[in-house]
Design a protein around this motif. Structure first.
Motif, PDB file in Angstrom:
ATOM      1  N   UNK A  42      -9.924 100.280 117.029  1.00 39.51           N
ATOM      2  CA  UNK A  42     -10.423 100.302 118.410  1.00 39.51           C
ATOM      3  C   UNK A  42     -11.608  99.354 118.610  1.00 39.51           C
ATOM      4  N   UNK A  43     -11.616  98.238 117.870  1.00 38.37           N
ATOM      5  CA  UNK A  43     -12.701  97.270 118.031  1.00 38.37           C
ATOM      6  C   UNK A  43     -12.602  96.490 119.336  1.00 38.37           C
ATOM      7  N   UNK A  44     -11.514  96.643 120.077  1.00 40.92           N
ATOM      8  CA  UNK A  44     -11.402  95.973 121.370  1.00 40.92           C
ATOM      9  C   UNK A  44     -11.935  96.816 122.528  1.00 40.92           C
ATOM     10  N   UNK A  45     -12.528  97.977 122.228  1.00 44.41           N
ATOM     11  CA  UNK A  45     -12.858  98.898 123.307  1.00 44.41           C
ATOM     12  C   UNK A  45     -14.318  99.338 123.279  1.00 44.41           C
ATOM     13  N   UNK A  46     -14.836  99.616 124.476  1.00 45.49           N
ATOM     14  CA  UNK A  46     -16.096 100.331 124.644  1.00 45.49           C
ATOM     15  C   UNK A  46     -15.884 101.381 125.733  1.00 45.49           C
ATOM     16  N   UNK A  47     -16.623 102.462 125.629  1.00 47.70           N
ATOM     17  CA  UNK A  47     -16.571 103.497 126.670  1.00 47.70           C
ATOM     18  C   UNK A  47     -17.790 103.352 127.558  1.00 47.70           C
ATOM     19  N   UNK A  48     -17.545 103.359 128.872  1.00 49.67           N
ATOM     20  CA  UNK A  48     -18.621 103.127 129.832  1.00 49.67           C
ATOM     21  C   UNK A  48     -18.629 104.239 130.877  1.00 49.67           C
ATOM     22  N   UNK A  86     -11.662  91.320 125.768  1.00 49.82           N
ATOM     23  CA  UNK A  86     -10.713  90.242 125.503  1.00 49.82           C
ATOM     24  C   UNK A  86     -10.508  89.959 124.019  1.00 49.82           C
ATOM     25  N   UNK A  87     -11.418  90.417 123.182  1.00 44.79           N
ATOM     26  CA  UNK A  87     -11.294  90.195 121.749  1.00 44.79           C
ATOM     27  C   UNK A  87     -11.889  91.382 120.997  1.00 44.79           C
TER      28      UNK A  87
END
Length: 504
Positions: free
Chosen positions: A460-466, A430-431
């Motif tokens: 790409x600070x709004x993303x993580x890879x899972x 969300x942020x």
């Protein structure tokens, strides 16, 4: 919370019957070895509840005491654990040397692989896209060992690869609609090694190279080490590739001073890492045409092309034609790591004939050859590829759906587009706080990479890879931990900025 998996006695018996009929020796050791192999090759995942001794005796031509001694031997060797009220569960021997490497998980405390009360590892490493060895892996190694003596009389160097494997891989491309001869195949030590060979052969320092953003972090690092000038083109999990923008980027590079057109375009059109996007046939044709006009060689990473899900009807996802079918100048990079097992450390290149010599020369400056034994193992696995892929597709589809559902329950503010293949979700937060959040996640026993790791030029600070190649009950536990970490991050943000509304 999802319960740890169970397996029926009849299912175990169906897997074991062949090995029980063919083996010699004490019956309890034959049974124990058969069960051990099922755990080792992933058909009995760690944590799976095994059938009771009574249930297994009812479906196998063995006495109760034989099954009891077999289970005792499994526990002694570390392939099973038992506790009152929860039965006997599949396990693997806890060996620090077999669990992880400090260079892969520098934050780990040596407990990666040990299970916590929630059924997930004490330290859940979500930094790599890996899968356990497929069903039948042990049999593939045994078959390879039987074939190895024929190679021991020679020097063992096959710089292009074992001929029979190159023939099999060439046929694989032909079956996908790209006629290929074995002399166009080069077997290498993994997909990243294949990219290193290709970069050395095709790109010199200061050459222009086009790369997607986000992209595979190790590939980004490799291109930086080659001191090339990177240009980027965006990929979005919802929208895919910005094809008009890519065309403009190629045209602008071709007209720029000091280097001209991009020498190479490194692309991941098949279940793009990390977004999971799949490039449509029409887009492939259009991108290929733009590359031809610019004189740019496509280096296409197909590491994830074989990791497909099932569609809504339970059938394998329909795949577009390979990129090389649209552009015969393409260098395609394949890998055994995602479709089979990363421990094989094998990949391959499929290249136009006029580039093969340059690739071989570049390869010989990096290493001399890939190990024959692993190549024989891969050949044995390719013989059972359809069966292995079918099993894995069912498992990964269930795991993907379980993770999507778990995130919806525990982290409803996160957004992700469920991919039709690959091994991970590209999660939008969300942020823009990915770097800060992964530090909080680490304190809750989950290691995962933040979006900027996948950004060639930042962002790409709004993303993580899972990744989701885990049993559903483990993914549920990881989602709960991430939710706790997210709440902790929220609390820290509120303390840092009292009275301000949360960022949206």
């Amino acid at each position: 919370m999802s319960a740890p998996p169970e397996v029926s006695a009849s299912r175990v018996a169906s897997w074991l019957r062949g090995s029980l009929d063919d083996a010699t020796g004490p019956a309890y050791t034959i049974l124990a070895h058969g069960l051990r192999d099922l755990v080792s090759d992933g058909r009995l995942p760690v944590g799976t509840r095994l059938p009771s001794e009574r249930a297994l005796t009812a479906v196998l031509p063995l006495g109760r005491s034989t099954v009891t001694r077999a289970y005792d031997l499994l526990r002694e060797q570390g392939y099973a654990t038992s506790s009152r009220g929860s039965g006997t569960r599949a396990s693997l021997p806890l060996s620090r040397s077999a669990r992880t490497d400090h260079m892969l998980v520098p934050q780990g405390d040596g407990r990666v692989g040990e299970l916590a009360d929630d059924g997930a590892p004490v330290v859940a490493d979500c930094t790599n896209l890996t899968v356990p060895g497929p069903p039948g892996a042990m049999a593939a190694y045994q078959q390879a060992l039987e074939q190895l003596p024929a190679f021991l009389a020679g020097h063992g160097y096959y710089p292009s690869g074992v001929p029979a494997l190159r023939e099999r891989l060439a046929q694989r491309y032909a079956d996908r609609g790209v006629p290929t001869s074995p002399d166009q195949i080069l077997v290498v030590n993994g997909g990243l090694a294949g990219l290193a060979v290709t970069a050395s052969a095709l790109a010199a320092p200061r050459d222009r190279v086009l790369i997607e953003t986000p992209s595979y972090p190790n590939a980004i690092a490799l291109w930086h080490r080659h001191r090339v000038r990177l240009g980027t083109t965006p990929v979005d999990a919802s929208e895919g590739w910005d094809v008009p923008g890519l065309e403009r980027t190629l045209l602008a590079a071709a007209g720029a001073r000091g280097g001209g057109a991009a020498r190479v375009a490194y692309l991941i059109p098949d279940f793009h890492n990390p977004t999971g996007s799949l490039m449509a046939d029409a887009d492939r044709e259009r991108v290929a045409a733009a590359l031809r006009r610019a004189g740019t060689v496509a280096v296409v990473d197909e590491s994830l092309v074989d990791v497909t899900m099932l569609d809504a009807g339970g059938k394998p996802v329909a795949m577009p034609a390979p990129f090389a079918a649209h552009d015969d100048r393409t260098v395609s990079i394949g890998s055994a790591s995602k479709a089979f097992w990363a421990g094989l450390r094998l990949g391959w290149l499929r290249a136009p004939r006029d580039l093969v010599a340059s690739l071989v020369d570049a390869r010989l400056t990096l290493d001399l050859a890939s190990a024959p034994l692993e190549q024989l193992v891969l050949m044995a696995m390719l013989e059972r590829e359809e069966e292995m892929r079918a099993i894995r597709s069912v498992e990964l589809t269930a795991s993907r759906d379980a993770l999507v559902a778990a995130l919806a329950r525990h982290l409803p503010g996160w957004r992700c587009v469920p991919p039709s293949g690959g091994l991970a979700l590209w999660c939008e937060l969300p942020e823009p706080c990915a770097t800060r959040f992964v530090r909080a996640a680490e304190s809750h026993g989950v290691l995962l990479p933040p979006g900027p790791r996948f950004a060639p030029g930042g962002g790409h600070e709004r993303f993580v890879r899972l990744p989701f190649a885990r049993p559903p009950h483990v993914l549920e536990a990881i989602a709960r931990r991430l939710a706790a970490a997210w709440e902790e991050r929220d609390a820290e943000h509120a303390r840092a900025a009292p009275g301000l509304p949360p960022l949206g």
